[in-house]
Design a protein around this motif. Structure first.
Motif, PDB file in Angstrom:
ATOM      1  N   ARG A   6      -6.985  13.704   5.654  1.00  0.00           N
ATOM      2  CA  ARG A   6      -5.863  14.038   4.775  1.00  0.00           C
ATOM      3  C   ARG A   6      -4.875  12.881   4.656  1.00  0.00           C
ATOM      4  O   ARG A   6      -3.721  13.089   4.330  1.00  0.00           O
ATOM      5  N   LEU A   7      -5.337  11.675   4.915  1.00  0.00           N
ATOM      6  CA  LEU A   7      -4.454  10.517   4.898  1.00  0.00           C
ATOM      7  C   LEU A   7      -3.803  10.340   3.531  1.00  0.00           C
ATOM      8  O   LEU A   7      -2.615  10.028   3.444  1.00  0.00           O
ATOM      9  N   ASP A   8      -4.557  10.566   2.468  1.00  0.00           N
ATOM     10  CA  ASP A   8      -3.996  10.400   1.126  1.00  0.00           C
ATOM     11  C   ASP A   8      -2.813  11.331   0.882  1.00  0.00           C
ATOM     12  O   ASP A   8      -1.814  10.938   0.296  1.00  0.00           O
ATOM     13  N   ARG A   9      -2.886  12.557   1.379  1.00  0.00           N
ATOM     14  CA  ARG A   9      -1.779  13.516   1.209  1.00  0.00           C
ATOM     15  C   ARG A   9      -0.534  13.085   1.977  1.00  0.00           C
ATOM     16  O   ARG A   9       0.576  13.166   1.467  1.00  0.00           O
ATOM     17  N   VAL A  10      -0.748  12.640   3.210  1.00  0.00           N
ATOM     18  CA  VAL A  10       0.390  12.213   4.034  1.00  0.00           C
ATOM     19  C   VAL A  10       1.030  10.976   3.415  1.00  0.00           C
ATOM     20  O   VAL A  10       2.256  10.881   3.337  1.00  0.00           O
ATOM     21  N   MET A  11       0.213  10.045   2.935  1.00  0.00           N
ATOM     22  CA  MET A  11       0.758   8.863   2.272  1.00  0.00           C
ATOM     23  C   MET A  11       1.551   9.249   1.032  1.00  0.00           C
ATOM     24  O   MET A  11       2.634   8.713   0.786  1.00  0.00           O
ATOM     25  N   ALA A  12       1.048  10.176   0.252  1.00  0.00           N
ATOM     26  CA  ALA A  12       1.753  10.627  -0.950  1.00  0.00           C
ATOM     27  C   ALA A  12       3.073  11.296  -0.579  1.00  0.00           C
ATOM     28  O   ALA A  12       4.102  11.053  -1.225  1.00  0.00           O
ATOM     29  N   ASP A  13       3.049  12.123   0.462  1.00  0.00           N
ATOM     30  CA  ASP A  13       4.283  12.782   0.912  1.00  0.00           C
ATOM     31  C   ASP A  13       5.345  11.766   1.322  1.00  0.00           C
ATOM     32  O   ASP A  13       6.535  11.988   1.117  1.00  0.00           O
ATOM     33  N   ARG A  14       4.891  10.649   1.902  1.00  0.00           N
ATOM     34  CA  ARG A  14       5.818   9.608   2.376  1.00  0.00           C
ATOM     35  C   ARG A  14       6.082   8.551   1.306  1.00  0.00           C
ATOM     36  O   ARG A  14       6.813   7.611   1.527  1.00  0.00           O
ATOM     37  N   LYS A  15       5.440   8.731   0.139  1.00  0.00           N
ATOM     38  CA  LYS A  15       5.556   7.779  -0.962  1.00  0.00           C
ATOM     39  C   LYS A  15       5.237   6.353  -0.513  1.00  0.00           C
ATOM     40  O   LYS A  15       5.964   5.402  -0.809  1.00  0.00           O
ATOM     41  N   MET A  16       4.133   6.242   0.229  1.00  0.00           N
ATOM     42  CA  MET A  16       3.726   4.952   0.760  1.00  0.00           C
ATOM     43  C   MET A  16       2.403   4.533   0.128  1.00  0.00           C
ATOM     44  O   MET A  16       1.460   5.311   0.066  1.00  0.00           O
ATOM     45  N   SER A  17       2.345   3.306  -0.338  1.00  0.00           N
ATOM     46  CA  SER A  17       1.139   2.785  -0.973  1.00  0.00           C
ATOM     47  C   SER A  17       0.147   2.311   0.086  1.00  0.00           C
ATOM     48  O   SER A  17       0.507   2.073   1.243  1.00  0.00           O
ATOM     49  N   LEU A  18      -1.075   2.134  -0.350  1.00  0.00           N
ATOM     50  CA  LEU A  18      -2.120   1.605   0.518  1.00  0.00           C
ATOM     51  C   LEU A  18      -1.744   0.205   0.996  1.00  0.00           C
ATOM     52  O   LEU A  18      -1.924  -0.127   2.164  1.00  0.00           O
ATOM     53  N   ASN A  19      -1.205  -0.609   0.090  1.00  0.00           N
ATOM     54  CA  ASN A  19      -0.810  -1.972   0.451  1.00  0.00           C
ATOM     55  C   ASN A  19       0.275  -1.978   1.519  1.00  0.00           C
ATOM     56  O   ASN A  19       0.206  -2.746   2.480  1.00  0.00           O
ATOM     57  N   GLU A  20       1.284  -1.117   1.360  1.00  0.00           N
ATOM     58  CA  GLU A  20       2.374  -1.074   2.331  1.00  0.00           C
ATOM     59  C   GLU A  20       1.884  -0.577   3.692  1.00  0.00           C
ATOM     60  O   GLU A  20       2.209  -1.170   4.728  1.00  0.00           O
ATOM     61  N   LEU A  21       1.088   0.493   3.686  1.00  0.00           N
ATOM     62  CA  LEU A  21       0.574   1.022   4.950  1.00  0.00           C
ATOM     63  C   LEU A  21      -0.310  -0.010   5.638  1.00  0.00           C
ATOM     64  O   LEU A  21      -0.202  -0.210   6.849  1.00  0.00           O
ATOM     65  N   SER A  22      -1.145  -0.686   4.875  1.00  0.00           N
ATOM     66  CA  SER A  22      -2.013  -1.717   5.431  1.00  0.00           C
ATOM     67  C   SER A  22      -1.198  -2.813   6.118  1.00  0.00           C
ATOM     68  O   SER A  22      -1.510  -3.219   7.233  1.00  0.00           O
ATOM     69  N   ALA A  23      -0.164  -3.274   5.458  1.00  0.00           N
ATOM     70  CA  ALA A  23       0.672  -4.333   6.021  1.00  0.00           C
ATOM     71  C   ALA A  23       1.405  -3.871   7.273  1.00  0.00           C
ATOM     72  O   ALA A  23       1.493  -4.602   8.267  1.00  0.00           O
ATOM     73  N   ARG A  24       1.901  -2.646   7.246  1.00  0.00           N
ATOM     74  CA  ARG A  24       2.685  -2.143   8.380  1.00  0.00           C
ATOM     75  C   ARG A  24       1.820  -1.770   9.575  1.00  0.00           C
ATOM     76  O   ARG A  24       2.256  -1.896  10.720  1.00  0.00           O
ATOM     77  N   VAL A  25       0.587  -1.308   9.320  1.00  0.00           N
ATOM     78  CA  VAL A  25      -0.306  -0.910  10.406  1.00  0.00           C
ATOM     79  C   VAL A  25      -1.069  -2.117  10.948  1.00  0.00           C
ATOM     80  O   VAL A  25      -1.395  -2.166  12.133  1.00  0.00           O
ATOM     81  N   GLY A  26      -1.347  -3.074  10.072  1.00  0.00           N
ATOM     82  CA  GLY A  26      -2.069  -4.257  10.505  1.00  0.00           C
ATOM     83  C   GLY A  26      -3.574  -4.134  10.423  1.00  0.00           C
ATOM     84  O   GLY A  26      -4.300  -4.770  11.184  1.00  0.00           O
TER      85      GLY A  26
END
Length: 80
Positions: A6-26
């Protein structure tokens, strides 16, 4: 597969893009995209921990276990 991501739903809820999450998670965008779309067979706890930290969520918000019978019943309902 009995584990639903359900990662896509959680990302949408947090209004976080794939690019931003990728950069922040590493982790790479490709690996994160594969995780998001369920094309992975495993996930490291360290990766899950980093994702949960950045998204401020619990692993259960991202992962769901569903018995195969339940999935088949859901498909039967949708096809009707």
């Amino acid at each position: 597969m009995a584990i639903i991501l359900r990662l896509d739903r959680v990302m949408a809820d947090r209004k976080m893009s794939l690019n931003e999450l990728s950069a922040r998670v590493g982790i790479s965008k490709v690996n994160l995209s594969n995780l998001k779309t369920g094309k992975v067979k495993a996930v490291r706890f360290s990766t899950l921990e980093a994702i949960c930290d950045v998204l401020d969520c619990q692993p259960g918000d991202i992962l769901e276990y569903r018995r195969e019978e339940e999935k088949e019943a859901d498909l039967d309902i949708k096809e009707s």
